[in-house]
Design an enzyme around this catalytic site. Sequence first.
Site, PDB file in Angstrom:
ATOM      1  N   ARG A  92      28.244  46.500 -21.139  1.00 23.83           N
ATOM      2  CA  ARG A  92      28.330  47.704 -21.974  1.00 23.83           C
ATOM      3  C   ARG A  92      28.820  48.897 -21.159  1.00 23.83           C
ATOM      4  NH1 ARG A  92      23.673  45.498 -24.577  1.00 23.83           N
ATOM      5  NH2 ARG A  92      23.951  45.408 -26.835  1.00 23.83           N
ATOM      6  N   CYS A 107       3.147  40.971  -4.538  1.00 23.75           N
ATOM      7  CA  CYS A 107       1.979  40.160  -4.191  1.00 23.75           C
ATOM      8  C   CYS A 107       1.408  39.445  -5.404  1.00 23.75           C
ATOM      9  CB  CYS A 107       0.916  41.021  -3.520  1.00 23.75           C
ATOM     10  SG  CYS A 107       0.525  42.521  -4.418  1.00 23.75           S
ATOM     11  N   ARG A 129      21.433  31.701 -36.598  1.00 24.93           N
ATOM     12  CA  ARG A 129      21.843  33.033 -37.048  1.00 24.93           C
ATOM     13  C   ARG A 129      23.333  33.308 -36.833  1.00 24.93           C
ATOM     14  NH1 ARG A 129      19.498  32.695 -32.469  1.00 24.93           N
ATOM     15  NH2 ARG A 129      20.250  33.747 -30.608  1.00 24.93           N
ATOM     16  N   ILE A 185      34.820  40.228 -20.093  1.00 23.29           N
ATOM     17  CA  ILE A 185      35.513  41.495 -20.326  1.00 23.29           C
ATOM     18  C   ILE A 185      35.630  42.299 -19.036  1.00 23.29           C
ATOM     19  CG2 ILE A 185      33.424  42.790 -20.904  1.00 23.29           C
ATOM     20  CD1 ILE A 185      36.948  43.118 -22.496  1.00 23.29           C
ATOM     21  N   CYS A 195      31.291  60.648 -17.848  1.00 31.62           N
ATOM     22  CA  CYS A 195      32.263  61.270 -18.750  1.00 31.62           C
ATOM     23  C   CYS A 195      32.431  62.767 -18.558  1.00 31.62           C
ATOM     24  CB  CYS A 195      31.907  60.970 -20.206  1.00 31.62           C
ATOM     25  SG  CYS A 195      30.372  61.744 -20.792  1.00 31.62           S
ATOM     26  N   ASN A 224      24.340  42.575 -22.696  1.00 33.85           N
ATOM     27  CA  ASN A 224      23.825  43.022 -21.402  1.00 33.85           C
ATOM     28  C   ASN A 224      24.368  44.403 -21.064  1.00 33.85           C
ATOM     29  OD1 ASN A 224      26.176  42.700 -19.199  1.00 33.85           O
ATOM     30  ND2 ASN A 224      26.342  41.052 -20.703  1.00 33.85           N
ATOM     31  N   GLY A 255      25.338  37.050 -32.375  1.00 35.49           N
ATOM     32  CA  GLY A 255      24.778  37.310 -33.695  1.00 35.49           C
ATOM     33  C   GLY A 255      25.474  38.443 -34.422  1.00 35.49           C
ATOM     34  N   ILE A 256      25.598  39.597 -33.783  1.00 31.21           N
ATOM     35  CA  ILE A 256      26.282  40.729 -34.404  1.00 31.21           C
ATOM     36  C   ILE A 256      27.785  40.474 -34.450  1.00 31.21           C
ATOM     37  CG2 ILE A 256      26.830  43.175 -34.179  1.00 31.21           C
ATOM     38  CD1 ILE A 256      24.093  43.613 -33.000  1.00 31.21           C
ATOM     39  N   LYS A 306      32.611  30.283 -27.666  1.00 27.68           N
ATOM     40  CA  LYS A 306      32.302  31.040 -28.872  1.00 27.68           C
ATOM     41  C   LYS A 306      33.533  31.733 -29.458  1.00 27.68           C
ATOM     42  CE  LYS A 306      27.410  32.068 -28.199  1.00 27.68           C
ATOM     43  NZ  LYS A 306      26.389  33.124 -28.080  1.00 27.68           N
TER      44      LYS A 306
END
Length: 614
Positions: A126, A177, A63, A100, A436, A122, A31-32, A76
């Site tokens: 990322r 359970c 969309r 990726i 980082c 996901n 979508g994005i 895609k």
Amino acid sequence: MTTVTSLPHSLSESTRELIPKSKVLVVGAGGIGCEVLKNLALSGFEDIEIIDLDTIDVSNLNRQFLFRKEHVGKPKAAVARESILSYNPNIKIKAYHDSITSQDYGVNFFKRFILVLNALDNRGARNHVNRMCLAADVPLIESGTSGYSGQVELIKKGVTQCYECQPKAPQKTFPGCTIRNTPSEPVHCIVWAKHLFNQLFGEEDPDQDVSPDTEDPEAKVNGEHSVTETGNIKRTSTRQWAQEIKYDPAQLFDKFFKTDIEYLLKMENLWKNRKAPVPLSWKEYASYEGDNNEEENSVRTTDMQVWTMSKCAKVFSDTVSILKEELSGKSFLVWDKDDKPAMDFITACANIRAHIFSIPTKSRFAIKSIAGNIIPAIATANAMIAGLVVLHAFRVIIQEFEKCPSIYLRKKSIHSKFVLASDKQISKANPTCYVCSPKPFVNVFVNVEVMTVKEFETEVLKKHLNMVAPDAVLDGKGMVVISSEEGETEANDNKKLNEIGIVDGSILKCDDFLQNYELTVAINHYEAKNKEDPSFKVVANPEDLKAKEPLNAVESETKNGVEAKDVDSDDDLMIMDDDQEDPPEEDPQEGSSKRRKLNPPEDEVDEDLCIIES
């Protein structure tokens, strides 16, 4: 067809000159991703590469506007490339139908770009792209939406915080359970069905056993089982048993929906304040005939209508046969919400179990949304976030990083009439971040006498610390205990950590060549005192070691996940399909159940899914 003949006039001259020369990578064509690609093409970017692992599904078409009905089933990335060229045929755009995280896309691959734009679905991917961009010292613009909300964030080594600087909320979990013995909501039946898929066809996991849970505290009388020992189910490998009966649908059906249910009924304590389940046998529903008035495979019949029990039984039988054939020659199958036989199997099993426990049954469409952690996608939110992504990109290519604070889209602002809000300044890196910081370091608390080397690699290094292909060397001895080279340290896999010299106080030097990432791990021996305690704990911030209670009494919300009432988000940002219901509320009866946690639907989300931090 629209052709770009000039760059936006509102941009500075320096920006306008750099845009056509800037090589950018877009990760994700959902979508994005579709919106970002369109914006890049219309803004004058002339060198674009796009990578996406998925193929186009019918549910994407409402969309993801670069795709049409005739594209369903196609990659895609490839279709997005073709569609974008119709907007601007003069640009250079390359598509990869791949993951990726593949070793084909190492640090040198990322160094080819001036900027990377994430449009992922996901957390694992990322995390990986975050580390690759840090290693390659390439700016990353992270984005995502969740319904009407969204977020855009710049990640730049040495300038901003990285994607993993702040801990993400754990995935929603349910007591074992509840899943095995006393489901009360559709989601409980869906989780059970996904566990059944893994037991029969996927990667077997003892924690996903679908048999009745005899350890359930509610099922005991004076601390003893409410049924005789001779009545207890014999615990054997579900996969092995299924293979012995050659995956006979009738025997499988009777085992899971009749015999196991009859055994549950013997646990009389469970049904004092609940409606008891009603066993179903194969003979009752073995004969199924479709409705002659409409096509059996129509979208309305298959996806939107709630199936009858007879149809569920028929689909169960058919998909067992199909999945059995697919499993032939493989170690296991991986469940995918877009794989029709796998999704049909989950739909049939979840609805049969729901019917047995008097729980409302759902359509295939609704079950797919829950099983895939899909949140309804709002096309407008995608468009707004994608526009902000490209505005950030303009600033990044002229290295105005300080002008790229995180921006948030909200359905309703608390303090103003605006739906967009931004931080006053960019977020600085967390000095104790184990990704980082200059010298990444973590303390791992684990029972060195119980955990095996393979479990340490899988659960700690890969799943928790997000490494892809880790290597680990025991500091001081120089011994390689875990290797990414196939077979090199296989002999260590089933050994306990202390058996190969990893004891309290040991230091492991771990690295991931693919991510160009190194990490120092300090081992601390830790013994869980009860079943509620986690099997291990990772502490990156030294301040976290100053716990108010001993580590053996970790507070409940920091153990194997948050309570079931917490938000179920695969990441920080997530997007979804339209007709999704509100997340189910916590089962009021779960409070007295054994608090052993099991994972809910896997961290799969629809194409636009991302994470959003409040």
